[in-house]
Design a protein around this motif. Structure first.
Motif, PDB file in Angstrom:
ATOM      1  N   ARG A  38      48.570  48.496  36.325  1.00 32.18           N
ATOM      2  CA  ARG A  38      47.478  48.046  35.469  1.00 32.18           C
ATOM      3  C   ARG A  38      46.268  47.695  36.321  1.00 32.18           C
ATOM      4  N   ASP A  39      45.095  47.950  35.771  1.00 33.53           N
ATOM      5  CA  ASP A  39      43.842  47.632  36.452  1.00 33.53           C
ATOM      6  C   ASP A  39      43.490  46.180  36.145  1.00 33.53           C
ATOM      7  N   ILE A  40      44.112  45.259  36.876  1.00 29.74           N
ATOM      8  CA  ILE A  40      43.918  43.839  36.624  1.00 29.74           C
ATOM      9  C   ILE A  40      43.474  43.122  37.901  1.00 29.74           C
ATOM     10  N   ARG A  41      42.807  41.996  37.720  1.00 28.49           N
ATOM     11  CA  ARG A  41      42.265  41.245  38.845  1.00 28.49           C
ATOM     12  C   ARG A  41      43.346  40.783  39.814  1.00 28.49           C
ATOM     13  N   ALA A  42      44.548  40.536  39.286  1.00 25.46           N
ATOM     14  CA  ALA A  42      45.623  40.036  40.142  1.00 25.46           C
ATOM     15  C   ALA A  42      46.006  41.028  41.241  1.00 25.46           C
ATOM     16  N   THR A  64      53.282  56.545  39.852  1.00 30.92           N
ATOM     17  CA  THR A  64      53.810  57.575  38.956  1.00 30.92           C
ATOM     18  C   THR A  64      54.255  57.026  37.608  1.00 30.92           C
ATOM     19  N   VAL A  65      54.092  55.722  37.390  1.00 38.02           N
ATOM     20  CA  VAL A  65      54.395  55.144  36.075  1.00 38.02           C
ATOM     21  C   VAL A  65      53.109  54.562  35.500  1.00 38.02           C
ATOM     22  N   SER A  66      53.033  54.456  34.182  1.00 37.15           N
ATOM     23  CA  SER A  66      51.870  53.983  33.431  1.00 37.15           C
ATOM     24  C   SER A  66      50.720  54.980  33.591  1.00 37.15           C
ATOM     25  N   ASP A  67      49.573  54.616  33.061  1.00 38.20           N
ATOM     26  CA  ASP A  67      48.408  55.504  33.146  1.00 38.20           C
ATOM     27  C   ASP A  67      47.387  55.002  34.159  1.00 38.20           C
ATOM     28  N   TYR A  68      47.810  54.106  35.050  1.00 39.84           N
ATOM     29  CA  TYR A  68      46.883  53.538  36.033  1.00 39.84           C
ATOM     30  C   TYR A  68      46.247  54.622  36.891  1.00 39.84           C
ATOM     31  N   ALA A  69      47.047  55.599  37.308  1.00 45.33           N
ATOM     32  CA  ALA A  69      46.535  56.649  38.194  1.00 45.33           C
ATOM     33  C   ALA A  69      45.472  57.506  37.514  1.00 45.33           C
ATOM     34  N   LEU A  70      45.459  57.523  36.183  1.00 38.76           N
ATOM     35  CA  LEU A  70      44.498  58.343  35.444  1.00 38.76           C
ATOM     36  C   LEU A  70      43.165  57.636  35.223  1.00 38.76           C
ATOM     37  N   THR A  71      43.116  56.349  35.532  1.00 40.46           N
ATOM     38  CA  THR A  71      41.882  55.576  35.360  1.00 40.46           C
ATOM     39  C   THR A  71      40.942  55.864  36.520  1.00 40.46           C
ATOM     40  N   GLN A  72      39.849  56.534  36.241  1.00 37.24           N
ATOM     41  CA  GLN A  72      38.934  56.948  37.305  1.00 37.24           C
ATOM     42  C   GLN A  72      38.144  55.776  37.873  1.00 37.24           C
ATOM     43  N   GLN A  73      37.562  54.954  37.002  1.00 38.15           N
ATOM     44  CA  GLN A  73      36.771  53.812  37.443  1.00 38.15           C
ATOM     45  C   GLN A  73      37.638  52.556  37.424  1.00 38.15           C
ATOM     46  N   LYS A  74      38.036  52.101  38.602  1.00 36.77           N
ATOM     47  CA  LYS A  74      38.853  50.900  38.698  1.00 36.77           C
ATOM     48  C   LYS A  74      37.947  49.670  38.740  1.00 36.77           C
ATOM     49  N   LEU A  75      38.177  48.747  37.833  1.00 35.65           N
ATOM     50  CA  LEU A  75      37.414  47.506  37.839  1.00 35.65           C
ATOM     51  C   LEU A  75      37.899  46.564  38.929  1.00 35.65           C
TER      52      LEU A  75
END
Length: 306
Positions: A38-42, A64-75
């Motif tokens: 997940r794209d989270i601050r932690a 390889t799990v979740s859709d995190y790798a597909l998120t282009q702009q990471k906050l």
């Protein structure tokens, strides 16, 4: 001996790791692996905690799990820390992995996880494996026969009840003794998914019982004890079920050796006396912290770093 405890980057997994880094209890031969989900601050906060306290940590660059790798702009990106030599960049061996990504700058280390025999065999014949400092593989005889280099075994020891079964069916059991077989099988270390298990679900599953999980040592064998709520009829009343489970933990813990009575375990037991329900996320965090505190002490006593 090396230990790579493997974590998926959920909120409370990361908070447990961040706290452990700040406590500075891990010896240099226990190196947590974080697979971001997940794209989270932690996530960057946890990586920063390890860097700031001069402790090594692995972050998987191609989760390889979740859709995190597909998120282009990471906050909340962890990559600003990758120039620090304490950050070990890890990769999962997949058909789309680019071999050049396995090469690290001088003074930096890399880690490769191979979960499938066929992909590992192809990478071995292509000469890709030499580029990684650490190679994690399933503990299979055919893989040991294939490779002529030191490796780290990766195995999922967690047990999850299926169908009409529950943790109340097996409240105490064997968890791991991977280190006892490491030298025999030419492993330089071992890795597991700790008490969280290797299965990943984006949302989790509801449970009729509240169960607290604590690992502990009996000799050289790591075991797990499960404290299960008495009420297991429906999905309601998690607070009351927690008090039922933690009362069992509070009665069990004082009977254990001092090494089992970690600060995290004592905090869990204190909730019984306080009659305070911190939420199941905090319970999970403390159970993970306990496991790492326990393993840290065992390693310091049995596998001290020179």
């Amino acid at each position: 001996m090396l230990y790579f405890p493997y974590f998926r980057g959920r909120q409370y997994d990361l908070l447990a790791l961040k706290n452990i880094a700040q406590q500075h209890v891990l010896p240099a031969n226990i190196i947590p692996i974080i697979e971001p989900v997940r794209d989270i601050r932690a996530l960057p906060q946890t990586v920063a905690a390890f860097i700031d306290h001069d402790q090594p940590v692995v972050v998987i660059a191609n989760p390889t799990v979740s859709d995190y790798a597909l998120t282009q702009q990471k906050l909340h990106d962890w990559r600003p820390y990758q120039d620090n030599p304490n950050l070990i960049v890890g990769h999962v061996l997949t058909p789309t992995l680019i071999p050049d990504s396995l090469t690290a700058p001088a003074g930096h280390r890399t880690l490769l996880i191979a979960r499938q025999y066929d992909e590992l065999k192809a990478a071995h014949h292509a000469g890709w494996l030499a580029a990684s400092d650490y190679l994690l593989v399933p503990p299979e005889a055919r893989i040991r026969q294939l490779l002529n280099r030191p490796t780290v075994s990766l195995f999922d020891h967690a047990w999850f009840p299926e169908h009409d079964r529950s943790y109340a069916d097996i409240v105490d059991g064997f968890f791991s003794d991977d280190w006892t077989l490491a030298d025999f099988n030419n492993y330089v270390g071992f890795s597991d998914y700790t008490i969280g298990g290797g299965h990943y679900s984006e949302h989790g599953y509801p449970a009729k019982a509240v169960t607290l999980h604590l690992t502990y040592f009996r000799g050289k064998q790591l075991r797990i004890h499960r404290f299960v709520s008495t009420d297991r009829d429906d999905f309601r009343h998690p607070k009351e079920k927690f008090f039922q489970a933690v009362a069992k933990l509070a009665a069990w813990l004082p009977q254990q050796p001092a090494v089992t009575q970690t600060p995290a375990a004592q905090q869990l037991a204190a909730y019984h006396e306080q009659q305070h329900f911190p939420g199941l996320g905090v319970v999970k965090r403390l159970s993970l912290e306990h496991h790492l505190q326990l393993m840290a002490q065992y390693f310091k006593e049995n596998f001290p770093v020179d």
